[in-house]
Design an enzyme around this catalytic site. Structure first.
Site, mmCIF file in Angstrom:
data_model
loop_
_atom_site.group_PDB
_atom_site.id
_atom_site.type_symbol
_atom_site.label_atom_id
_atom_site.label_comp_id
_atom_site.label_asym_id
_atom_site.label_seq_id
_atom_site.Cartn_x
_atom_site.Cartn_y
_atom_site.Cartn_z
ATOM 1 N N CYS A 95 0.770 -0.818 -0.419
ATOM 2 C CA CYS A 95 -0.046 0.352 0.216
ATOM 3 C C CYS A 95 1.096 1.993 -0.212
ATOM 4 C CB CYS A 95 -0.595 -0.228 1.402
ATOM 5 S SG CYS A 95 -2.142 -0.830 1.252
ATOM 6 N N HIS A 347 -8.851 2.860 -2.513
ATOM 7 C CA HIS A 347 -7.077 2.614 -2.930
ATOM 8 C C HIS A 347 -6.965 1.723 -3.707
ATOM 9 C CE1 HIS A 347 -4.045 1.323 -0.255
ATOM 10 N NE2 HIS A 347 -4.938 1.231 0.737
ATOM 11 N N CYS A 378 -0.864 2.793 6.524
ATOM 12 C CA CYS A 378 -0.695 1.649 6.819
ATOM 13 C C CYS A 378 -0.690 0.580 5.779
ATOM 14 C CB CYS A 378 -1.688 0.299 8.091
ATOM 15 S SG CYS A 378 -3.452 0.835 6.535
HETATM 16 C C1 LIG Z 1 -14.981 -5.004 1.991
HETATM 17 C C2 LIG Z 1 -15.338 -5.540 0.766
HETATM 18 C C3 LIG Z 1 -14.683 -6.893 0.598
HETATM 19 C C4 LIG Z 1 -16.426 -5.325 0.046
HETATM 20 O O1 LIG Z 1 -16.507 -5.867 -1.213
HETATM 21 P P1 LIG Z 1 -17.679 -6.063 -1.877
HETATM 22 O O2 LIG Z 1 -18.653 -6.933 -1.481
HETATM 23 O O3 LIG Z 1 -17.688 -6.430 -3.424
HETATM 24 O O4 LIG Z 1 -18.089 -4.178 -1.917
HETATM 25 P P2 LIG Z 1 -19.760 -3.949 -2.933
HETATM 26 O O5 LIG Z 1 -19.392 -2.532 -3.532
HETATM 27 O O6 LIG Z 1 -20.303 -5.477 -3.656
HETATM 28 O O7 LIG Z 1 -20.192 -3.496 -1.624
HETATM 29 C C5 LIG Z 1 -21.121 -4.915 -0.587
HETATM 30 C C6 LIG Z 1 -22.202 -4.357 -0.720
HETATM 31 O O8 LIG Z 1 -22.713 -3.109 0.029
HETATM 32 C C7 LIG Z 1 -23.151 -1.353 -0.226
HETATM 33 N N1 LIG Z 1 -22.397 -0.971 0.180
HETATM 34 C C8 LIG Z 1 -21.091 -0.501 0.431
HETATM 35 N N2 LIG Z 1 -20.994 1.087 0.164
HETATM 36 C C9 LIG Z 1 -21.990 1.712 0.829
HETATM 37 C C10 LIG Z 1 -22.114 2.436 1.727
HETATM 38 N N3 LIG Z 1 -21.407 3.292 1.719
HETATM 39 N N4 LIG Z 1 -23.351 3.138 1.877
HETATM 40 C C11 LIG Z 1 -25.315 1.567 1.677
HETATM 41 N N5 LIG Z 1 -24.273 0.648 1.256
HETATM 42 C C12 LIG Z 1 -22.857 0.282 0.324
HETATM 43 C C13 LIG Z 1 -22.642 -2.253 -1.986
HETATM 44 O O9 LIG Z 1 -24.201 -1.439 -2.426
HETATM 45 C C14 LIG Z 1 -23.142 -3.513 -1.781
HETATM 46 O O10 LIG Z 1 -24.671 -3.800 -1.834
HETATM 47 P P3 LIG Z 1 -25.724 -5.321 -2.992
HETATM 48 O O11 LIG Z 1 -24.715 -6.521 -1.842
HETATM 49 O O12 LIG Z 1 -26.769 -4.908 -2.088
HETATM 50 O O13 LIG Z 1 -24.831 -4.987 -4.137
HETATM 51 C C15 LIG Z 1 -13.749 -4.700 -0.088
HETATM 52 O O14 LIG Z 1 -13.766 -3.672 -0.765
HETATM 53 C C16 LIG Z 1 -12.941 -5.314 0.131
HETATM 54 O O15 LIG Z 1 -11.567 -5.930 0.612
HETATM 55 N N6 LIG Z 1 -12.498 -3.813 0.874
HETATM 56 C C17 LIG Z 1 -10.685 -3.962 1.547
HETATM 57 C C18 LIG Z 1 -9.687 -3.995 0.419
HETATM 58 C C19 LIG Z 1 -8.480 -3.901 0.954
HETATM 59 O O16 LIG Z 1 -7.991 -5.196 1.915
HETATM 60 N N7 LIG Z 1 -7.426 -3.582 0.966
HETATM 61 C C20 LIG Z 1 -6.426 -2.747 1.784
HETATM 62 C C21 LIG Z 1 -5.967 -2.149 2.616
HETATM 63 S S1 LIG Z 1 -4.206 -2.511 3.580
#
Ligand SMILES: CC(C)(COP(=O)(O)OP(=O)(O)OC[C@H]1O[C@@H](n2cnc3c(N)ncnc32)[C@H](O)[C@@H]1OP(=O)(O)O)[C@@H](O)C(=O)NCCC(=O)NCCS
Length: 398
Positions: A95, A347, A378
Site C-alpha cells: 500500500c 485505494h 498503513c
Molecule cells: C469490504 C469488501 C470485501 C467489500 O467488497 P464488495 O462486497 O465487493 O463491495 P461492494 O461494493 O459490492 O459492497 C457490498 C454491498 O455493500 C453496499 N455498500 C457499500 N458501501 C455502501 C455505503 N456507503 N452505503 C450503503 N451501502 C453500501 C453495496 O451497495 C453492496 O450492496 P449489495 O450487496 O446489495 O450490492 C472490499 O471492498 C474489500 O476487500 N475492501 C478492503 C480492501 C483492502 O483490504 N485494501 C487494502 C487495505 S490494507
C-alpha cells in the site's frame, strides 16, 4: 559530487479512480496505460521541465506481473514519450508503494544525485486481485511467524476493533459516512478535479471519458451502513461501508531539488521535511502509521501539535480511528482528511501514497497559516509509512 538539496514536491496528478472488477470503468484499460496517461498529463502541465532532464522514474505496484510487470518506471517512461536516455525502475511496499517511490527518489535529490524525478504508483486491483499468484513461505504459519489473519487485511482491521472496544462499529460507520460526505462536498466545490487527468475508455458501449472517481457513494446514511454484511467475520464490525473499496488507478508526482527549481522556474507546492517507516505485528497492520509517525516527528524535531493538516489513508475506518485516538485527536477533527479519503475515493494500493500528497498540497495552497502537514498510511504485513511536509505557501504567522 552534487550538493545536498531540499526535496521539493513540485506537482502531482492522478487518474480518476475506478471500481475494480468487470463492471468497473477500467476493466478494459491496461494498468500501465493508466500510469502513462498520468505521466503525460503531469509533463504537459509542467512544460518548463525538459523531459531529458528527468534523472529517474520510480513507479510502484504491489502485484508486478503482466501489465504491472516489466519494470514499470522504465516501460511507462518510454510509453509516455520521455527520451530513452531517462532511466526508470519499479518499487513495491504494497500500500505504501507510491509513498516509497517518493521517499526513495526524494532521498536521491536530498543526497544530490538527482535534480528532477518522477515518482508514483499504480494498482489495477480488477486485473490484479490482492495476493493473486503470491506464494507466502509456509514458515510464516508453521513457525507462527505471523498469525493466520495477517494476510487478510479485513481480518487485521477486525483485530483492531477487538483491541480497542471503545472504537465501536458505530464510530467506524460514522467515519465512513463522513468520508463519503466530505468527498461529495469537495467535488461540488471543485477541489479534487484540478489534479485529475481524464482517461479515455473503450467498452462495448463505445468510447467514453473517465473524469471522476467511480466508487463514491454520497447518499450514504448511518441506517444504510448498519445493514451491511461483515465479510471478514460473522457479526464483525468491518463492512464495505467502513473499508476502502477495491480500486483501479494511478498517480505520479514531480519532485525537484532547489537548483532545478531555480533553473526551470518551478513553483513547488511543498517541501519534504522527513519521513519514517516502521513495522508492527502483521495481525494488526493498521496500527503501523502510529510508530512511523512518531519516528518521523522525532526525526523532524516536531510534535503532533505542529501538524496543521493530516492526509491519512483510510484503508479501514477503524485503523484511522486508532491513529487519531492514540494522538488524542477527535474522530471528526477538521484538520483530518478535509476532502474525505480512501473509503469514498478508493485505494488502488501502490498508487495511494501520492494521492494523499496531491490532496495535502492542494490544501496547503488554501491554508497559508499552516506550516506542516502529514501524509500517513498503513501497509500490509504490518508496516506504517509517514511523510512530513512543509507548506511553501506558509505565511509565517501561525
Ligand atoms: C469490504 C469488501 C470485501 C467489500 O467488497 P464488495 O462486497 O465487493 O463491495 P461492494 O461494493 O459490492 O459492497 C457490498 C454491498 O455493500 C453496499 N455498500 C457499500 N458501501 C455502501 C455505503 N456507503 N452505503 C450503503 N451501502 C453500501 C453495496 O451497495 C453492496 O450492496 P449489495 O450487496 O446489495 O450490492 C472490499 O471492498 C474489500 O476487500 N475492501 C478492503 C480492501 C483492502 O483490504 N485494501 C487494502 C487495505 S490494507
Amino acid at each position: 559530487m552534487g550538493d545536498s538539496a531540499d526535496v521539493m514536491f513540485v506537482d502531482g496528478v492522478r487518474t480518476p479512480f475506478g471500481r475494480a472488477g468487470e463492471k468497473g470503468m477500467y476493466w478494459n484499460t491496461r494498468a500501465d496505460d493508466l500510469v502513462v496517461k498520468a505521466m503525460i498529463g503531469l509533463m504537459e502541465r509542467n512544460p518548463n521541465v525538459p523531459k531529458d532532464r528527468v534523472d529517474d522514474v520510480a513507479i510502484a505496484a504491489t502485484t508486478q506481473q503482466g501489465d504491472q510487470g516489466l519494470t514499470l518506471g522504465r516501460t511507462a517512461a518510454i510509453l509516455a514519450g520521455l527520451p530513452k536516455s531517462v532511466p526508470g525502475f519499479a518499487i513495491d511496499r504494497m500500500c505504501a508503494g507510491a509513498m516509497t517511490s517518493v521517499t526513495t527518489l526524494g532521498s536521491g535529490i536530498g543526497f544530490g544525485a538527482y535534480d528532477v524525478v518522477l515518482a508514483g504508483g499504480v494498482e489495477h486491483m480488477g486485473r490484479h486481485p490482492m495476493g493473486f499468484g503470491a506464494d507466502p513461505n509456509p514458515r510464516f504459519l508453521s513457525e507462527r511467524l505471523v498469525g493466520e489473519d495477517a494476510l487478510n487485511m479485513g481480518k487485521t482491521a477486525e483485530r483492531i476493533h477487538d483491541r480497542f472496544p471503545a472504537l465501536t462499529k458505530e464510530r467506524s460507520d460514522r467515519f465512513g459516512m463522513l468520508s463519503q460526505h466530505k468527498v461529495a462536498a469537495a467535488y461540488a466545490a471543485g477541489k479534487l478535479q484540478p489534479d485529475l487527468i481524464p482517461v479515455a475508455l473503450r467498452s462495448e458501449a463505445g468510447w467514453g471519458l473517465a473524469t471522476q472517481d467511480e466508487g463514491m457513494r454520497p447518499e450514504t446514511t448511518m441506517e444504510g451502513l448498519a445493514t451491511l454484511r461483515t465479510p471478514f467475520r460473522p457479526h464483525g464490525r468491518v463492512t464495505a461501508g467502513n473499508a476502502s473499496p477495491l480500486t483501479d488507478g494511478a498517480t505520479v508526482s514531480l519532485l525537484a531539488g532547489n537548483d532545478a527549481v531555480k533553473e526551470f522556474g518551478l513553483k513547488p507546492k511543498m517541501r519534504m521535511v522527513t519521513f519514517g517507516f516502521a513495522g508492527v505485528d502483521p495481525e494488526i497492520m493498521g496500527l503501523g502509521p502510529i510508530p512511523s509517525t512518531e519516528k518521523a516527528l522525532r526525526k523532524a524535531g516536531l510534535s503532533i501539535d505542529d501538524i496543521g493538516l493530516f492526509e491519512l489513508n483510510e484503508a479501514f475506518a477503524i485503523q484511522v480511528l486508532s491513529f487519531l485516538d492514540h494522538f488524542g485527536i477527535d474522530d471528526d477533527d477538521p484538520r483530518v482528511n478535509q476532502w474525505g479519503g480512501a473509503i469514498a475515493i478508493g485505494h488502488p494500493l501502490a498508487a495511494s501514497g501520492v494521492r494523499l500528497m496531491i490532496q495535502l498540497a492542494a490544501q496547503f495552497a488554501e491554508h497559508p497559516e499552516v506550516r506542516y502537514g502529514l501524509t500517513a498510511m498503513c501497509v500490509g504485513l504490518g508496516q506504517g509509512g509517514s511523510v512530513i511536509w512543509e507548506n511553501t505557501n506558509w505565511n509565517g504567522k501561525a
